[in-house]
Write an enzyme that holds these catalytic residues in place. Structure first.
Site, short mmCIF file in Angstrom:
data_model
loop_
_atom_site.label_atom_id
_atom_site.label_comp_id
_atom_site.label_asym_id
_atom_site.label_seq_id
_atom_site.Cartn_x
_atom_site.Cartn_y
_atom_site.Cartn_z
N ARG A 124 0.87 -1.18 0.00
CA ARG A 124 0.00 0.00 0.00
C ARG A 124 0.90 1.22 0.00
O ARG A 124 1.82 1.30 0.83
CB ARG A 124 -0.90 0.00 1.24
CG ARG A 124 -1.95 1.10 1.23
CD ARG A 124 -2.55 1.33 2.59
NE ARG A 124 -1.66 2.13 3.43
CZ ARG A 124 -2.05 2.66 4.60
NH1 ARG A 124 -3.28 2.44 5.06
NH2 ARG A 124 -1.21 3.38 5.32
N TYR A 154 -2.54 11.72 5.65
CA TYR A 154 -2.80 10.43 6.29
C TYR A 154 -1.72 9.41 5.90
O TYR A 154 -1.33 9.32 4.73
CB TYR A 154 -4.18 9.86 5.88
CG TYR A 154 -4.17 8.40 6.19
CD1 TYR A 154 -3.93 7.45 5.19
CD2 TYR A 154 -4.23 7.98 7.52
CE1 TYR A 154 -3.80 6.12 5.51
CE2 TYR A 154 -4.09 6.64 7.83
CZ TYR A 154 -3.87 5.72 6.83
OH TYR A 154 -3.71 4.42 7.15
N ASP A 172 -4.87 4.09 0.04
CA ASP A 172 -5.94 4.39 0.99
C ASP A 172 -6.30 5.87 0.89
O ASP A 172 -5.51 6.73 1.26
CB ASP A 172 -5.47 4.05 2.42
CG ASP A 172 -6.62 4.05 3.41
OD1 ASP A 172 -6.42 3.54 4.52
OD2 ASP A 172 -7.70 4.56 3.07
N HIS A 210 -8.79 7.20 2.36
CA HIS A 210 -9.17 7.49 3.76
C HIS A 210 -10.36 8.44 3.89
O HIS A 210 -10.32 9.43 4.63
CB HIS A 210 -7.95 8.05 4.52
CG HIS A 210 -7.88 7.55 5.92
ND1 HIS A 210 -8.40 8.23 6.98
CD2 HIS A 210 -7.36 6.42 6.44
CE1 HIS A 210 -8.19 7.56 8.11
NE2 HIS A 210 -7.56 6.45 7.80
N GLU A 252 -8.87 2.46 -1.59
CA GLU A 252 -9.55 2.17 -0.33
C GLU A 252 -10.28 3.39 0.21
O GLU A 252 -9.76 4.51 0.15
CB GLU A 252 -8.54 1.70 0.68
CG GLU A 252 -9.07 1.41 2.05
CD GLU A 252 -7.97 0.91 2.96
OE1 GLU A 252 -7.01 0.30 2.47
OE2 GLU A 252 -8.06 1.16 4.17
N GLU A 267 -13.38 -0.92 6.88
CA GLU A 267 -12.69 -1.02 8.18
C GLU A 267 -13.45 -0.30 9.29
O GLU A 267 -13.31 -0.64 10.45
CB GLU A 267 -11.27 -0.50 8.09
CG GLU A 267 -11.15 0.98 7.86
CD GLU A 267 -9.71 1.42 7.75
OE1 GLU A 267 -8.95 0.86 6.94
OE2 GLU A 267 -9.33 2.33 8.51
N ARG A 279 -13.52 -4.76 3.93
CA ARG A 279 -12.38 -4.68 4.84
C ARG A 279 -12.75 -4.82 6.31
O ARG A 279 -11.99 -4.45 7.19
CB ARG A 279 -11.66 -3.34 4.63
CG ARG A 279 -10.87 -3.34 3.35
CD ARG A 279 -9.94 -2.19 3.13
NE ARG A 279 -9.31 -1.60 4.26
CZ ARG A 279 -8.24 -2.04 4.88
NH1 ARG A 279 -7.71 -3.19 4.52
NH2 ARG A 279 -7.72 -1.37 5.89
N GLU A 307 -4.25 -6.92 5.57
CA GLU A 307 -3.31 -5.83 5.88
C GLU A 307 -2.37 -6.30 6.96
O GLU A 307 -2.78 -6.98 7.91
CB GLU A 307 -4.08 -4.60 6.36
CG GLU A 307 -3.19 -3.40 6.66
CD GLU A 307 -4.00 -2.15 6.98
OE1 GLU A 307 -5.21 -2.26 7.19
OE2 GLU A 307 -3.42 -1.06 6.98
N TRP A 366 -11.30 12.86 8.38
CA TRP A 366 -9.87 12.60 8.57
C TRP A 366 -9.47 11.32 7.88
O TRP A 366 -10.22 10.34 7.89
CB TRP A 366 -9.52 12.49 10.05
CG TRP A 366 -8.08 12.05 10.21
CD1 TRP A 366 -6.95 12.80 9.95
CD2 TRP A 366 -7.62 10.74 10.57
NE1 TRP A 366 -5.83 12.05 10.15
CE2 TRP A 366 -6.20 10.78 10.53
CE3 TRP A 366 -8.25 9.55 10.93
CZ2 TRP A 366 -5.40 9.67 10.84
CZ3 TRP A 366 -7.47 8.45 11.22
CH2 TRP A 366 -6.07 8.54 11.18
C1 CS2 Z 1 -6.01 2.84 7.94
C2 CS2 Z 1 -5.87 2.78 9.43
O1 CS2 Z 1 -4.74 0.86 7.91
C3 CS2 Z 1 -5.63 1.50 7.34
O2 CS2 Z 1 -6.21 1.14 6.31
O3 CS2 Z 1 -7.25 3.25 7.49
O4 CS2 Z 1 -4.55 3.07 9.73
C4 CS2 Z 1 -6.74 3.74 10.22
O5 CS2 Z 1 -6.40 5.06 9.90
C5 CS2 Z 1 -6.52 3.48 11.70
O6 CS2 Z 1 -6.75 2.12 11.95
C6 CS2 Z 1 -7.44 4.34 12.53
O7 CS2 Z 1 -7.25 4.04 13.89
MG MG Z 2 -7.77 2.31 5.70
#
Ligand code: CS2
Ligand code: MG
Length: 402
Positions: free
Chosen positions: A147, A159, A210, A212, A236, A262, A283, A339, A402
């Site tokens: 990634r 991020y 990602d 995000h 993602e 996630e 995810r 991941e 975020w």
């Molecule tokens: C992210 C995470 O790993 C990922 O795909 O989206 O790092 C996410 O930001 C954190 O788990 C938030 O606590």
């Molecule tokens: Mg993520």
């Protein structure tokens, strides 16, 4: 056999983790991850005050009945805190069931469906040159999928990219820190980074990114189309996922595969995305989506619609979650990717485990149960430290995802 006790252990070996340890009257124990980044004490309180008292005296073998009891019995169903607490109990009971049966949990889930669990690593860096170096390091370590997250010219932070090459940990302050975001700067920059990564590493390496949760559907469509020449395995969280219909707009414009889930905590969060085939990977995770029992339901639904798994596995999910995830990943028919952000040595010492990385795969432990534990004595040396996830603002100060 009956549940005799259940302890909620909060520890902070570099970052906060919450673990539920269930103890039976025959001395068999099981562990479950209950970590919710930035909301750890909410889950710990939910478990201690509203779940543990109801567990004492229950038959640990009745995993499904306990899941229904904690889900329907809560009245206030779903939500990240509730479902993380349910997940911790469920995971611990699967651990106990495996130990009692003398089998690794994946054998209870239908046995192995593949030789190993293909994992993806992170390559995070501020500049394109450093991104290329980071991708190279992960390829040398044997990862088949990487990634890629990059800094954005004109933005102080973004991020996934930590300062000074430290392991990325977003929960960086007791009161949320504030980051600044510019979609225009981001969209103008990211495709060039993937062009350079493809030029450097060729067509074979699986690449992911990602977003995000930061774009609108049409912006995500633009990004997906711009990334098509670089053949990503997935883009993602392109948009905040509360509006499933928004993904129809992305799908109309781009074939770049999409991975979402996630932040989801039940099958109801992802049902429409799956049944309308608006995503390609789901995810959801053991720790945040109701444990092994519910995660399998989500992946079974996904398997009917050509959607594969791609479980979250950041370092704010504990080794207990990762150990459990690998048993699910190894056994389901529609596994995609897992991941893998390796935990620190400090964390691994608190959570001794038998899973191992080799040749781009993670392999779960062959010990009975999940093959992970919590060293309570060591955990006690790391007291909780308040930490919250950041918030994001646009350059004009508007609050943004975020
Ligand atoms: C992210 C995470 O790993 C990922 O795909 O989206 O790092 C996410 O930001 C954190 O788990 C938030 O606590
Ligand atoms: Mg993520």
């Amino acid at each position: 056999m009956r549940i005799a006790a259940a302890r909620v252990i909060v520890t902070c070996p570099g970052r906060n983790f919450v673990t539920l340890k269930v103890v039976t009257d025959e001395g068999v124990t099981g562990v479950g991850d209950a970590t919710l980044n930035g909301r750890e004490l909410a889950v710990a309180a939910y478990l201690r005050e509203h779940v543990v008292p109801a567990l004492i005296g229950r038959d640990p073998a009745r995993i499904e009945d306990t899941w229904q009891y904690l889900y329907k019995g809560a009245y206030w169903r779903r939500g990240p805190v509730t479902m993380t607490a349910v997940a911790a109990v469920d995971t611990a009971l699967w651990d106990i069931k495996g130990k009692v049966a003398g089998l690794p949990v994946y054998q209870l889930l239908g046995g192995r469906s593949r030789e190993g669990v293909t994992v993806y690593a992170h390559a995070n860096a501020a500049t394109t040159a450093d991104v290329l170096a980071e991708v190279g390091r992960q390829v040398e370590r044997g990862y088949r999928a990487v990634r890629v997250q990059t800094g954005v010219p004109g933005l102080a932070t973004t991020y996934g990219v930590s300062a000074g090459g430290r392991t990325y940990e977003p929960a960086d302050a007791a009161v949320p820190s504030e980051a600044t975001w510019s979609t225009r700067r981001y969209l103008a920059h990211v495709p060039s980074v993937f062009r350079r990564v493809r030029e450097e590493f060729g067509p074979e390496l699986m690449l992911l990114h990602d977003v995000h949760h930061r774009l609108t559907p049409i912006e995500a469509a633009r990004l997906g189309r711009a990334l098509e020449p670089y053949d990503l395995t997935w883009m993602e969280d392109p948009v905040p996922a509360e509006l499933p219909e928004g993904f129809r707009l992305i799908r109309q414009h781009t074939t770049t595969p999409i991975a979402v889930g996630e932040v989801f905590n039940s099958v109801w969060d992802c049902r429409q995305l799956i049944t309308e085939q608006l995503i390609d990977y789901v995810r959801t995770t053991v720790v945040h989506a109701g444990g092994i029992t519910h995660l399998r339901r989500i992946f079974d639904l996904a398997s009917l619609y050509h959607v594969r798994s791609g479980s979250h596995g950041a370092t704010d999910l504990s080794p207990v979650c990762l150990a459990a995830a690998l048993h699910v990943d190894l056994s389901i028919p529609n596994f995609g990717l897992q991941e893998h952000m390796p935990h620190t040595a400090e964390t691994d010492a608190v959570f001794p485990h038998g899973y191992r990385f080799a040749d781009g795969y993670l392999h779960p432990s062959e010990e009975p149960g999940l093959g992970v534990d919590l060293d309570e004595e060591l955990a006690a040396r790391y007291p909780y430290r308040a930490a919250s996830l950041p918030v994001n603002r646009l350059e004009d100060g508007t609050l943004h995802s975020w």
